[in-house]
Design an enzyme around this catalytic site. Structure first.
Site, PDB file in Angstrom:
ATOM      1  N   ASN A   7      42.871  26.794 -56.897  1.00  0.00           N
ATOM      2  CA  ASN A   7      42.908  26.763 -55.478  1.00  0.00           C
ATOM      3  C   ASN A   7      44.143  27.039 -54.871  1.00  0.00           C
ATOM      4  O   ASN A   7      44.680  25.544 -54.883  1.00  0.00           O
ATOM      5  CB  ASN A   7      41.391  26.507 -55.319  1.00  0.00           C
ATOM      6  CG  ASN A   7      41.499  26.537 -53.317  1.00  0.00           C
ATOM      7  OD1 ASN A   7      42.833  27.925 -52.681  1.00  0.00           O
ATOM      8  ND2 ASN A   7      40.524  26.156 -52.997  1.00  0.00           N
ATOM      9  N   ARG A  87      41.679  31.767 -57.094  1.00  0.00           N
ATOM     10  CA  ARG A  87      40.403  32.462 -55.667  1.00  0.00           C
ATOM     11  C   ARG A  87      41.543  32.836 -54.559  1.00  0.00           C
ATOM     12  O   ARG A  87      42.356  32.314 -54.668  1.00  0.00           O
ATOM     13  CB  ARG A  87      40.521  30.856 -55.587  1.00  0.00           C
ATOM     14  CG  ARG A  87      39.582  31.403 -53.955  1.00  0.00           C
ATOM     15  CD  ARG A  87      39.077  29.248 -53.111  1.00  0.00           C
ATOM     16  NE  ARG A  87      39.031  30.408 -51.331  1.00  0.00           N
ATOM     17  CZ  ARG A  87      39.371  29.662 -50.868  1.00  0.00           C
ATOM     18  NH1 ARG A  87      40.542  28.311 -50.509  1.00  0.00           N
ATOM     19  NH2 ARG A  87      38.429  29.827 -49.645  1.00  0.00           N
ATOM     20  N   HIS A 176      34.515  33.088 -47.715  1.00  0.00           N
ATOM     21  CA  HIS A 176      33.000  31.967 -48.447  1.00  0.00           C
ATOM     22  C   HIS A 176      32.453  32.795 -49.575  1.00  0.00           C
ATOM     23  O   HIS A 176      30.904  32.439 -49.964  1.00  0.00           O
ATOM     24  CB  HIS A 176      32.289  31.146 -46.909  1.00  0.00           C
ATOM     25  CG  HIS A 176      33.188  30.428 -46.670  1.00  0.00           C
ATOM     26  ND1 HIS A 176      32.815  30.346 -44.875  1.00  0.00           N
ATOM     27  CD2 HIS A 176      33.969  29.504 -46.695  1.00  0.00           C
ATOM     28  CE1 HIS A 176      33.151  28.606 -44.899  1.00  0.00           C
ATOM     29  NE2 HIS A 176      33.628  29.419 -45.770  1.00  0.00           N
ATOM     30  N   HIS A 202      26.223  28.638 -45.310  1.00  0.00           N
ATOM     31  CA  HIS A 202      27.265  27.489 -45.883  1.00  0.00           C
ATOM     32  C   HIS A 202      28.565  26.943 -44.840  1.00  0.00           C
ATOM     33  O   HIS A 202      28.968  27.314 -44.085  1.00  0.00           O
ATOM     34  CB  HIS A 202      28.183  28.401 -46.150  1.00  0.00           C
ATOM     35  CG  HIS A 202      29.524  27.618 -47.382  1.00  0.00           C
ATOM     36  ND1 HIS A 202      30.431  27.588 -48.418  1.00  0.00           N
ATOM     37  CD2 HIS A 202      30.931  27.289 -46.551  1.00  0.00           C
ATOM     38  CE1 HIS A 202      31.178  26.972 -48.268  1.00  0.00           C
ATOM     39  NE2 HIS A 202      32.159  26.417 -48.049  1.00  0.00           N
ATOM     40  N   ARG A 235      37.343  25.058 -35.559  1.00  0.00           N
ATOM     41  CA  ARG A 235      37.419  26.733 -35.050  1.00  0.00           C
ATOM     42  C   ARG A 235      35.980  26.590 -34.079  1.00  0.00           C
ATOM     43  O   ARG A 235      34.630  26.743 -34.285  1.00  0.00           O
ATOM     44  CB  ARG A 235      37.934  28.298 -36.437  1.00  0.00           C
ATOM     45  CG  ARG A 235      38.395  27.204 -36.947  1.00  0.00           C
ATOM     46  CD  ARG A 235      38.102  28.321 -38.093  1.00  0.00           C
ATOM     47  NE  ARG A 235      39.285  28.772 -39.211  1.00  0.00           N
ATOM     48  CZ  ARG A 235      38.895  28.799 -40.709  1.00  0.00           C
ATOM     49  NH1 ARG A 235      37.240  28.479 -41.309  1.00  0.00           N
ATOM     50  NH2 ARG A 235      39.036  28.565 -41.694  1.00  0.00           N
ATOM     51  N   GLY A 325      29.633  20.741 -47.318  1.00  0.00           N
ATOM     52  CA  GLY A 325      29.619  19.692 -47.017  1.00  0.00           C
ATOM     53  C   GLY A 325      28.886  19.013 -45.654  1.00  0.00           C
ATOM     54  O   GLY A 325      27.902  18.264 -46.036  1.00  0.00           O
ATOM     55  N   GLU A 328      24.642  20.540 -47.291  1.00  0.00           N
ATOM     56  CA  GLU A 328      24.056  19.854 -48.104  1.00  0.00           C
ATOM     57  C   GLU A 328      23.778  18.557 -47.461  1.00  0.00           C
ATOM     58  O   GLU A 328      23.696  17.545 -48.581  1.00  0.00           O
ATOM     59  CB  GLU A 328      25.381  19.716 -49.994  1.00  0.00           C
ATOM     60  CG  GLU A 328      25.909  21.382 -50.190  1.00  0.00           C
ATOM     61  CD  GLU A 328      26.499  20.536 -51.354  1.00  0.00           C
ATOM     62  OE1 GLU A 328      26.903  20.113 -51.331  1.00  0.00           O
ATOM     63  OE2 GLU A 328      27.299  22.340 -51.189  1.00  0.00           O
ATOM     64  N   ASN A 329      24.837  17.800 -47.224  1.00  0.00           N
ATOM     65  CA  ASN A 329      24.699  16.242 -46.946  1.00  0.00           C
ATOM     66  C   ASN A 329      24.534  15.865 -45.390  1.00  0.00           C
ATOM     67  O   ASN A 329      23.859  14.855 -45.179  1.00  0.00           O
ATOM     68  CB  ASN A 329      26.196  15.883 -47.139  1.00  0.00           C
ATOM     69  CG  ASN A 329      26.858  15.745 -48.399  1.00  0.00           C
ATOM     70  OD1 ASN A 329      26.167  15.382 -49.428  1.00  0.00           O
ATOM     71  ND2 ASN A 329      27.854  16.519 -48.395  1.00  0.00           N
ATOM     72  N   GLU A 378      31.856  26.823 -55.863  1.00  0.00           N
ATOM     73  CA  GLU A 378      33.119  28.052 -55.808  1.00  0.00           C
ATOM     74  C   GLU A 378      34.039  27.547 -57.307  1.00  0.00           C
ATOM     75  O   GLU A 378      33.959  29.576 -57.976  1.00  0.00           O
ATOM     76  CB  GLU A 378      33.704  28.001 -54.755  1.00  0.00           C
ATOM     77  CG  GLU A 378      32.936  28.231 -53.388  1.00  0.00           C
ATOM     78  CD  GLU A 378      33.577  27.963 -52.322  1.00  0.00           C
ATOM     79  OE1 GLU A 378      33.833  26.412 -52.377  1.00  0.00           O
ATOM     80  OE2 GLU A 378      34.279  28.398 -51.546  1.00  0.00           O
TER      81      GLU A 378
HETATM   82  P1  ADP Z   1      35.763  23.029 -46.379  1.00  0.00           P
HETATM   83  O1  ADP Z   1      35.450  23.968 -45.075  1.00  0.00           O
HETATM   84  O2  ADP Z   1      36.810  22.025 -45.762  1.00  0.00           O
HETATM   85  O3  ADP Z   1      35.163  23.059 -47.594  1.00  0.00           O
HETATM   86  P2  ADP Z   1      33.481  20.811 -47.363  1.00  0.00           P
HETATM   87  O4  ADP Z   1      32.027  22.048 -47.303  1.00  0.00           O
HETATM   88  O5  ADP Z   1      33.802  20.477 -47.797  1.00  0.00           O
HETATM   89  O6  ADP Z   1      34.244  21.714 -45.901  1.00  0.00           O
HETATM   90  O7  ADP Z   1      32.529  19.792 -46.175  1.00  0.00           O
HETATM   91  C1  ADP Z   1      33.492  18.827 -45.206  1.00  0.00           C
HETATM   92  C2  ADP Z   1      32.259  18.407 -44.035  1.00  0.00           C
HETATM   93  O8  ADP Z   1      31.429  18.519 -44.522  1.00  0.00           O
HETATM   94  C3  ADP Z   1      33.359  17.478 -43.017  1.00  0.00           C
HETATM   95  O9  ADP Z   1      34.219  17.711 -42.096  1.00  0.00           O
HETATM   96  C4  ADP Z   1      32.298  16.046 -43.072  1.00  0.00           C
HETATM   97  O10 ADP Z   1      31.950  16.990 -41.105  1.00  0.00           O
HETATM   98  C5  ADP Z   1      30.799  16.949 -43.762  1.00  0.00           C
HETATM   99  N1  ADP Z   1      29.849  15.813 -44.357  1.00  0.00           N
HETATM  100  C6  ADP Z   1      30.235  15.672 -45.389  1.00  0.00           C
HETATM  101  N2  ADP Z   1      29.287  14.669 -45.804  1.00  0.00           N
HETATM  102  C7  ADP Z   1      28.428  14.623 -45.216  1.00  0.00           C
HETATM  103  C8  ADP Z   1      27.578  13.752 -44.206  1.00  0.00           C
HETATM  104  N3  ADP Z   1      26.951  12.995 -45.624  1.00  0.00           N
HETATM  105  N4  ADP Z   1      27.156  14.020 -43.611  1.00  0.00           N
HETATM  106  C9  ADP Z   1      27.092  14.950 -41.994  1.00  0.00           C
HETATM  107  N5  ADP Z   1      28.570  15.463 -42.816  1.00  0.00           N
HETATM  108  C10 ADP Z   1      28.565  15.515 -44.087  1.00  0.00           C
END
Ligand code: ADP
Length: 393
Positions: A7, A87, A176, A202, A235, A325, A328-329, A378
Protein backbone atom coordinates in the site's frame (compact mmCIF):
# COMPACT_ATOMS: atom_id res chain seq x y z
CA UNK A 1 4.53 -19.49 -1.79
CA UNK A 2 5.11 -15.96 -0.45
CA UNK A 3 3.38 -12.82 -1.67
CA UNK A 4 3.90 -9.18 -0.71
CA UNK A 5 0.90 -6.83 -0.38
CA UNK A 6 1.83 -3.19 -0.89
CA UNK A 7 0.00 0.00 0.00
CA UNK A 8 2.06 2.92 -1.31
CA UNK A 9 1.19 6.49 -0.35
CA UNK A 10 2.88 9.70 -1.45
CA UNK A 11 5.41 9.57 1.41
CA UNK A 12 4.90 6.07 2.81
CA UNK A 13 4.94 2.42 1.77
CA UNK A 14 3.25 -0.25 3.88
CA UNK A 15 3.86 -3.93 3.28
CA UNK A 16 2.78 -7.37 4.46
CA UNK A 17 4.65 -10.50 3.47
CA UNK A 18 2.16 -13.35 3.49
CA UNK A 19 2.73 -17.11 3.46
CA UNK A 20 -0.05 -18.30 1.16
CA UNK A 21 0.09 -21.91 2.38
CA UNK A 22 -1.65 -20.92 5.62
CA UNK A 23 -2.36 -17.23 4.84
CA UNK A 24 -0.24 -16.15 7.82
CA UNK A 25 1.59 -12.81 7.95
CA UNK A 26 5.34 -13.53 8.06
CA UNK A 27 6.40 -9.88 8.40
CA UNK A 28 4.83 -6.47 8.00
CA UNK A 29 5.86 -2.88 8.29
CA UNK A 30 5.95 0.64 7.03
CA UNK A 31 8.48 2.93 5.35
CA UNK A 32 7.71 6.55 6.16
CA UNK A 33 8.77 10.10 5.33
CA UNK A 34 9.87 9.08 1.82
CA UNK A 35 11.31 12.14 0.06
CA UNK A 36 11.66 13.99 3.39
CA UNK A 37 14.26 12.03 5.38
CA UNK A 38 13.10 8.48 6.04
CA UNK A 39 12.53 5.71 8.56
CA UNK A 40 11.17 2.19 8.65
CA UNK A 41 9.51 -0.17 11.10
CA UNK A 42 9.46 -3.89 10.38
CA UNK A 43 7.61 -6.42 12.54
CA UNK A 44 8.87 -10.00 12.40
CA UNK A 45 8.79 -12.93 14.84
CA UNK A 46 7.39 -10.80 17.67
CA UNK A 47 10.22 -8.24 17.28
CA UNK A 48 9.99 -4.67 16.02
CA UNK A 49 12.92 -3.27 14.01
CA UNK A 50 13.02 0.52 13.61
CA UNK A 51 15.71 2.66 11.97
CA UNK A 52 16.14 6.10 10.42
CA UNK A 53 17.41 5.67 6.86
CA UNK A 54 17.70 7.94 3.86
CA UNK A 55 14.64 7.43 1.64
CA UNK A 56 14.86 9.88 -1.23
CA UNK A 57 12.20 8.05 -3.24
CA UNK A 58 10.07 4.88 -3.40
CA UNK A 59 12.92 2.94 -5.06
CA UNK A 60 15.03 3.47 -1.92
CA UNK A 61 12.20 2.15 0.25
CA UNK A 62 11.74 -0.99 -1.88
CA UNK A 63 15.48 -1.66 -2.09
CA UNK A 64 15.93 -1.34 1.68
CA UNK A 65 12.83 -3.48 2.28
CA UNK A 66 14.24 -6.30 0.11
CA UNK A 67 17.68 -5.98 1.71
CA UNK A 68 16.09 -6.21 5.20
CA UNK A 69 14.03 -9.27 4.23
CA UNK A 70 17.37 -11.05 3.67
CA UNK A 71 19.46 -9.52 6.48
CA UNK A 72 16.78 -10.11 9.13
CA UNK A 73 16.42 -13.73 7.86
CA UNK A 74 12.78 -13.16 6.97
CA UNK A 75 13.45 -14.95 3.67
CA UNK A 76 16.51 -16.92 2.57
CA UNK A 77 16.36 -15.66 -0.99
CA UNK A 78 14.27 -13.06 -2.84
CA UNK A 79 13.24 -15.88 -5.20
CA UNK A 80 10.84 -17.01 -2.48
CA UNK A 81 8.70 -13.96 -3.34
CA UNK A 82 6.45 -15.01 -6.19
CA UNK A 83 4.16 -12.02 -6.54
CA UNK A 84 3.57 -8.45 -5.43
CA UNK A 85 0.01 -7.11 -5.09
CA UNK A 86 -0.50 -3.34 -5.06
CA UNK A 87 -3.49 -1.50 -3.65
CA UNK A 88 -4.68 1.19 -6.06
CA UNK A 89 -7.26 3.69 -4.85
CA UNK A 90 -9.06 4.59 -8.07
CA UNK A 91 -9.71 2.25 -11.02
CA UNK A 92 -12.64 4.27 -12.45
CA UNK A 93 -14.77 2.27 -14.88
CA UNK A 94 -11.55 1.18 -16.60
CA UNK A 95 -10.85 -1.64 -14.12
CA UNK A 96 -13.53 -3.90 -12.68
CA UNK A 97 -11.17 -6.51 -11.22
CA UNK A 98 -7.61 -7.20 -10.16
CA UNK A 99 -5.18 -7.55 -13.08
CA UNK A 100 -1.54 -8.41 -13.68
CA UNK A 101 0.50 -5.31 -14.49
CA UNK A 102 1.80 -4.95 -18.05
CA UNK A 103 2.54 -1.92 -20.26
CA UNK A 104 -1.10 -1.55 -21.25
CA UNK A 105 -2.22 -1.56 -17.60
CA UNK A 106 0.40 1.10 -16.76
CA UNK A 107 -0.85 3.25 -19.66
CA UNK A 108 -4.43 2.92 -18.44
CA UNK A 109 -3.34 3.82 -14.90
CA UNK A 110 -1.57 6.87 -16.28
CA UNK A 111 -4.72 7.96 -18.13
CA UNK A 112 -6.89 7.91 -14.97
CA UNK A 113 -4.41 9.13 -12.36
CA UNK A 114 -5.88 12.65 -12.18
CA UNK A 115 -9.06 11.10 -10.69
CA UNK A 116 -7.13 10.37 -7.48
CA UNK A 117 -4.23 12.82 -7.69
CA UNK A 118 -3.08 12.28 -4.11
CA UNK A 119 -3.12 8.48 -4.29
CA UNK A 120 -2.87 6.87 -7.74
CA UNK A 121 0.49 8.47 -8.72
CA UNK A 122 1.95 7.22 -5.41
CA UNK A 123 0.52 3.74 -6.03
CA UNK A 124 2.22 3.78 -9.46
CA UNK A 125 5.57 4.75 -7.92
CA UNK A 126 5.31 1.65 -5.74
CA UNK A 127 4.68 -0.56 -8.79
CA UNK A 128 7.59 0.94 -10.73
CA UNK A 129 9.93 0.47 -7.78
CA UNK A 130 9.10 -3.27 -7.57
CA UNK A 131 9.36 -3.67 -11.36
CA UNK A 132 12.89 -2.32 -11.11
CA UNK A 133 13.93 -4.25 -8.00
CA UNK A 134 12.32 -7.62 -8.85
CA UNK A 135 12.04 -7.61 -12.67
CA UNK A 136 10.98 -11.26 -12.91
CA UNK A 137 8.23 -11.15 -10.30
CA UNK A 138 4.67 -10.37 -11.45
CA UNK A 139 2.91 -7.33 -10.00
CA UNK A 140 -0.86 -7.07 -9.72
CA UNK A 141 -3.11 -4.06 -9.12
CA UNK A 142 -6.08 -4.39 -6.74
CA UNK A 143 -8.54 -1.50 -6.94
CA UNK A 144 -10.55 0.01 -4.07
CA UNK A 145 -13.27 0.79 -6.61
CA UNK A 146 -13.44 -2.49 -8.56
CA UNK A 147 -15.98 -4.27 -6.32
CA UNK A 148 -18.43 -1.39 -6.85
CA UNK A 149 -18.38 -1.63 -10.65
CA UNK A 150 -21.51 -3.83 -10.54
CA UNK A 151 -23.66 -0.83 -9.51
CA UNK A 152 -26.32 0.04 -12.07
CA UNK A 153 -26.46 3.47 -13.81
CA UNK A 154 -29.50 4.56 -11.78
CA UNK A 155 -27.31 3.98 -8.72
CA UNK A 156 -23.97 5.38 -9.84
CA UNK A 157 -25.22 8.44 -11.73
CA UNK A 158 -25.83 11.74 -9.96
CA UNK A 159 -28.92 13.74 -10.85
CA UNK A 160 -26.77 16.41 -12.53
CA UNK A 161 -26.39 17.25 -16.25
CA UNK A 162 -25.76 13.92 -18.03
CA UNK A 163 -22.95 15.49 -20.05
CA UNK A 164 -20.88 15.81 -16.86
CA UNK A 165 -20.81 12.02 -16.76
CA UNK A 166 -20.14 11.69 -20.48
CA UNK A 167 -17.47 14.38 -20.68
CA UNK A 168 -15.79 14.19 -17.27
CA UNK A 169 -16.65 10.79 -15.80
CA UNK A 170 -18.65 12.36 -12.96
CA UNK A 171 -20.36 9.43 -11.19
CA UNK A 172 -20.21 7.37 -8.02
CA UNK A 173 -17.16 5.06 -7.86
CA UNK A 174 -17.14 4.13 -4.17
CA UNK A 175 -14.13 2.99 -2.14
CA UNK A 176 -13.09 0.34 0.46
CA UNK A 177 -14.09 -2.23 -2.20
CA UNK A 178 -11.35 -4.66 -1.23
CA UNK A 179 -12.58 -4.65 2.36
CA UNK A 180 -16.26 -5.04 1.42
CA UNK A 181 -15.29 -7.93 -0.89
CA UNK A 182 -13.35 -9.59 1.95
CA UNK A 183 -16.40 -9.26 4.22
CA UNK A 184 -18.63 -10.68 1.45
CA UNK A 185 -16.34 -13.68 0.94
CA UNK A 186 -16.10 -14.28 4.69
CA UNK A 187 -19.90 -14.13 4.97
CA UNK A 188 -20.06 -16.59 2.10
CA UNK A 189 -17.90 -19.00 4.15
CA UNK A 190 -19.95 -18.43 7.32
CA UNK A 191 -23.32 -18.99 5.60
CA UNK A 192 -21.97 -21.52 3.08
CA UNK A 193 -23.73 -19.77 0.18
CA UNK A 194 -23.53 -16.44 -1.66
CA UNK A 195 -27.31 -16.28 -1.79
CA UNK A 196 -27.66 -13.58 0.90
CA UNK A 197 -28.43 -9.90 1.33
CA UNK A 198 -25.66 -8.21 3.27
CA UNK A 199 -25.15 -4.70 4.57
CA UNK A 200 -21.42 -4.34 5.12
CA UNK A 201 -20.39 -1.48 7.44
CA UNK A 202 -16.71 -0.58 7.13
CA UNK A 203 -16.38 1.96 9.92
CA UNK A 204 -12.84 3.11 10.56
CA UNK A 205 -11.43 6.59 10.35
CA UNK A 206 -12.79 6.51 6.81
CA UNK A 207 -16.19 4.80 6.66
CA UNK A 208 -18.50 3.35 4.03
CA UNK A 209 -21.59 1.17 3.98
CA UNK A 210 -22.25 -1.24 1.09
CA UNK A 211 -25.35 -3.14 0.03
CA UNK A 212 -24.51 -6.60 -1.36
CA UNK A 213 -26.76 -9.19 -2.99
CA UNK A 214 -25.66 -12.60 -4.32
CA UNK A 215 -22.02 -11.65 -3.78
CA UNK A 216 -22.05 -8.40 -5.75
CA UNK A 217 -22.26 -4.73 -4.82
CA UNK A 218 -25.64 -3.08 -5.40
CA UNK A 219 -24.88 0.32 -3.83
CA UNK A 220 -22.27 1.97 -1.64
CA UNK A 221 -22.21 5.15 0.41
CA UNK A 222 -18.99 6.74 -0.84
CA UNK A 223 -19.26 8.60 -4.12
CA UNK A 224 -17.14 10.28 -6.76
CA UNK A 225 -14.57 10.47 -3.95
CA UNK A 226 -14.42 9.07 -0.39
CA UNK A 227 -15.85 12.37 0.92
CA UNK A 228 -19.46 11.21 0.42
CA UNK A 229 -21.73 9.04 2.54
CA UNK A 230 -21.69 8.60 6.32
CA UNK A 231 -19.96 10.91 8.77
CA UNK A 232 -16.33 9.88 9.36
CA UNK A 233 -13.39 10.67 11.64
CA UNK A 234 -12.52 13.90 9.83
CA UNK A 235 -14.74 13.79 6.69
CA UNK A 236 -18.19 15.31 6.63
CA UNK A 237 -19.91 12.68 4.48
CA UNK A 238 -22.98 13.92 2.56
CA UNK A 239 -23.65 17.66 2.77
CA UNK A 240 -25.54 20.28 0.79
CA UNK A 241 -22.90 21.84 -1.52
CA UNK A 242 -24.69 25.19 -1.32
CA UNK A 243 -23.19 25.73 2.13
CA UNK A 244 -19.81 26.21 0.48
CA UNK A 245 -20.08 29.77 -1.01
CA UNK A 246 -21.11 31.58 2.20
CA UNK A 247 -18.31 29.89 4.17
CA UNK A 248 -15.80 30.72 1.44
CA UNK A 249 -16.88 34.32 1.52
CA UNK A 250 -16.99 34.74 5.29
CA UNK A 251 -13.71 32.93 5.96
CA UNK A 252 -11.87 34.26 2.86
CA UNK A 253 -11.15 30.73 1.76
CA UNK A 254 -10.84 29.24 -1.73
CA UNK A 255 -12.48 26.00 -2.87
CA UNK A 256 -9.37 23.92 -2.12
CA UNK A 257 -9.40 25.21 1.48
CA UNK A 258 -13.05 24.25 1.83
CA UNK A 259 -12.57 20.77 0.35
CA UNK A 260 -9.64 20.36 2.74
CA UNK A 261 -11.90 21.42 5.66
CA UNK A 262 -14.55 18.91 4.56
CA UNK A 263 -11.94 16.13 4.33
CA UNK A 264 -9.70 16.90 7.30
CA UNK A 265 -11.52 19.18 9.77
CA UNK A 266 -15.09 17.90 9.69
CA UNK A 267 -16.87 14.70 10.77
CA UNK A 268 -16.31 13.55 14.35
CA UNK A 269 -13.40 15.98 14.83
CA UNK A 270 -15.22 18.99 13.42
CA UNK A 271 -18.54 18.50 15.17
CA UNK A 272 -17.14 17.49 18.57
CA UNK A 273 -14.12 19.80 18.62
CA UNK A 274 -12.52 17.01 20.69
CA UNK A 275 -10.84 14.41 18.47
CA UNK A 276 -11.30 12.33 15.34
CA UNK A 277 -10.58 9.18 17.32
CA UNK A 278 -13.67 7.31 18.49
CA UNK A 279 -11.88 6.17 21.67
CA UNK A 280 -11.54 9.83 22.78
CA UNK A 281 -15.16 10.48 21.83
CA UNK A 282 -16.39 7.52 23.82
CA UNK A 283 -14.51 8.71 26.89
CA UNK A 284 -15.97 12.23 26.56
CA UNK A 285 -19.45 10.75 25.90
CA UNK A 286 -19.23 8.62 29.02
CA UNK A 287 -18.14 11.69 31.00
CA UNK A 288 -21.30 13.47 29.84
CA UNK A 289 -19.62 15.99 27.50
CA UNK A 290 -22.50 17.58 25.57
CA UNK A 291 -20.71 18.04 22.24
CA UNK A 292 -19.52 14.43 22.43
CA UNK A 293 -23.11 13.25 23.05
CA UNK A 294 -24.35 15.33 20.09
CA UNK A 295 -21.54 14.00 17.85
CA UNK A 296 -22.22 10.38 18.79
CA UNK A 297 -25.92 10.83 18.04
CA UNK A 298 -25.18 12.32 14.62
CA UNK A 299 -22.55 9.67 13.82
CA UNK A 300 -24.84 6.79 14.71
CA UNK A 301 -27.79 8.39 12.93
CA UNK A 302 -25.85 8.66 9.65
CA UNK A 303 -24.87 4.97 9.80
CA UNK A 304 -28.43 3.94 10.66
CA UNK A 305 -29.85 6.02 7.79
CA UNK A 306 -27.69 4.19 5.26
CA UNK A 307 -28.45 0.75 6.72
CA UNK A 308 -32.19 1.54 6.59
CA UNK A 309 -31.88 2.80 3.02
CA UNK A 310 -30.06 -0.35 1.92
CA UNK A 311 -32.50 -2.60 3.79
CA UNK A 312 -35.25 -1.17 1.59
CA UNK A 313 -33.10 -1.28 -1.55
CA UNK A 314 -32.26 -4.97 -1.00
CA UNK A 315 -35.83 -5.81 0.02
CA UNK A 316 -34.61 -7.06 3.42
CA UNK A 317 -31.28 -8.19 4.82
CA UNK A 318 -29.84 -11.54 5.85
CA UNK A 319 -27.00 -9.95 7.79
CA UNK A 320 -25.31 -6.74 8.86
CA UNK A 321 -21.53 -6.90 9.28
CA UNK A 322 -19.37 -4.44 11.23
CA UNK A 323 -15.71 -4.07 10.34
CA UNK A 324 -12.64 -1.72 10.49
CA UNK A 325 -11.31 0.21 13.52
CA UNK A 326 -14.62 1.37 15.00
CA UNK A 327 -16.80 -1.46 13.66
CA UNK A 328 -14.49 -4.16 15.04
CA UNK A 329 -13.66 -2.48 18.35
CA UNK A 330 -16.57 -0.39 19.57
CA UNK A 331 -19.36 -2.29 21.32
CA UNK A 332 -20.92 1.10 22.15
CA UNK A 333 -21.28 2.27 18.53
CA UNK A 334 -22.55 -1.16 17.44
CA UNK A 335 -25.12 -1.14 20.22
CA UNK A 336 -26.26 2.42 19.46
CA UNK A 337 -26.63 1.59 15.75
CA UNK A 338 -28.47 -1.67 16.38
CA UNK A 339 -30.78 -0.07 18.95
CA UNK A 340 -31.85 2.35 16.20
CA UNK A 341 -32.69 -0.66 14.01
CA UNK A 342 -35.00 -2.40 16.50
CA UNK A 343 -38.02 -1.66 14.29
CA UNK A 344 -36.42 -3.92 11.62
CA UNK A 345 -36.25 -6.76 14.15
CA UNK A 346 -32.52 -6.34 14.85
CA UNK A 347 -31.55 -7.50 18.34
CA UNK A 348 -28.06 -7.81 19.65
CA UNK A 349 -26.93 -9.89 22.59
CA UNK A 350 -25.13 -7.50 24.94
CA UNK A 351 -22.78 -10.21 26.23
CA UNK A 352 -21.79 -11.34 22.73
CA UNK A 353 -21.34 -7.68 21.72
CA UNK A 354 -18.55 -7.21 24.27
CA UNK A 355 -16.10 -8.52 21.66
CA UNK A 356 -13.26 -6.50 20.09
CA UNK A 357 -11.42 -7.45 16.90
CA UNK A 358 -12.75 -11.02 16.71
CA UNK A 359 -15.05 -12.65 14.16
CA UNK A 360 -18.33 -13.49 15.83
CA UNK A 361 -22.11 -13.24 15.60
CA UNK A 362 -23.43 -10.67 18.09
CA UNK A 363 -27.18 -10.92 17.44
CA UNK A 364 -29.66 -12.90 19.54
CA UNK A 365 -30.97 -16.21 18.17
CA UNK A 366 -34.34 -14.63 17.37
CA UNK A 367 -32.97 -11.44 15.74
CA UNK A 368 -34.61 -11.08 12.30
CA UNK A 369 -31.28 -9.94 10.83
CA UNK A 370 -28.03 -11.57 11.92
CA UNK A 371 -25.34 -9.12 13.07
CA UNK A 372 -21.65 -10.00 12.78
CA UNK A 373 -18.32 -8.52 13.72
CA UNK A 374 -15.80 -9.48 11.02
CA UNK A 375 -12.24 -8.12 11.20
CA UNK A 376 -11.31 -7.02 7.70
CA UNK A 377 -8.06 -8.04 6.00
CA UNK A 378 -7.39 -6.04 2.87
CA UNK A 379 -3.74 -7.19 2.68
CA UNK A 380 -4.82 -10.83 2.61
CA UNK A 381 -7.44 -10.08 -0.06
CA UNK A 382 -4.73 -8.42 -2.20
CA UNK A 383 -2.44 -11.43 -1.70
CA UNK A 384 -5.25 -13.90 -2.52
CA UNK A 385 -6.06 -12.05 -5.74
CA UNK A 386 -2.38 -11.99 -6.67
CA UNK A 387 -2.01 -15.72 -6.01
CA UNK A 388 -5.11 -16.55 -8.09
CA UNK A 389 -3.91 -14.47 -11.02
CA UNK A 390 -0.37 -15.79 -11.10
CA UNK A 391 -1.55 -19.40 -10.69
CA UNK A 392 -3.78 -19.02 -13.75
CA UNK A 393 -1.37 -16.88 -15.84
P1 ADP B 1 -8.42 3.82 8.63
O1 ADP B 1 -9.61 4.39 7.94
O2 ADP B 1 -7.36 4.83 8.94
O3 ADP B 1 -7.89 2.54 8.02
P2 ADP B 1 -9.09 2.15 10.90
O4 ADP B 1 -9.98 1.16 10.28
O5 ADP B 1 -7.74 1.69 11.33
O6 ADP B 1 -8.97 3.46 10.05
O7 ADP B 1 -9.84 2.77 12.17
C1 ADP B 1 -9.23 3.72 12.98
C2 ADP B 1 -10.22 4.20 14.00
O8 ADP B 1 -10.73 3.10 14.76
C3 ADP B 1 -9.62 5.13 15.03
O9 ADP B 1 -9.71 6.47 14.60
C4 ADP B 1 -10.48 4.91 16.24
O10 ADP B 1 -11.49 5.90 16.20
C5 ADP B 1 -11.16 3.58 16.01
N1 ADP B 1 -10.87 2.62 17.08
C6 ADP B 1 -9.79 1.83 17.22
N2 ADP B 1 -9.86 1.10 18.35
C7 ADP B 1 -11.02 1.45 18.97
C8 ADP B 1 -11.68 1.07 20.18
N3 ADP B 1 -11.14 0.18 21.00
N4 ADP B 1 -12.85 1.65 20.45
C9 ADP B 1 -13.41 2.56 19.63
N5 ADP B 1 -12.85 2.96 18.48
C10 ADP B 1 -11.67 2.43 18.15
Amino acid sequence: MKIISINAGSSSLKFSLINMEDESVIASGVFERIGIDGSYTIKFNGEKYTENVNLSNHNDAVNILLEKLISLNIVNSLEEIEGVGHRVVQGKDVFDKTVIVDNEVMEKLESIKHFAPLHNPANMLGIEAFQKALPNVPNTVVFDTAFHQTMKPETYLYPVPYEWYEKYGIRKYGAHGTSHRYITETMNQILNTDNFKLISCHIGNGASITAIENGICVDTSMGFTPLAGVMMGTRSGDIDPSLIPPVMESEHKNIDDIINDLNKNSGVLGLSGISSDMRDLETAYENGNERAILTMKKYVRRITDYIAQYYVLLGGATAIAFTAGVGENSPLIRKMVCDNLKCLGVQIDEEKNKVRGKQTCISTDDSKIKVYVIPTDEELMIARDTLNLIKNA
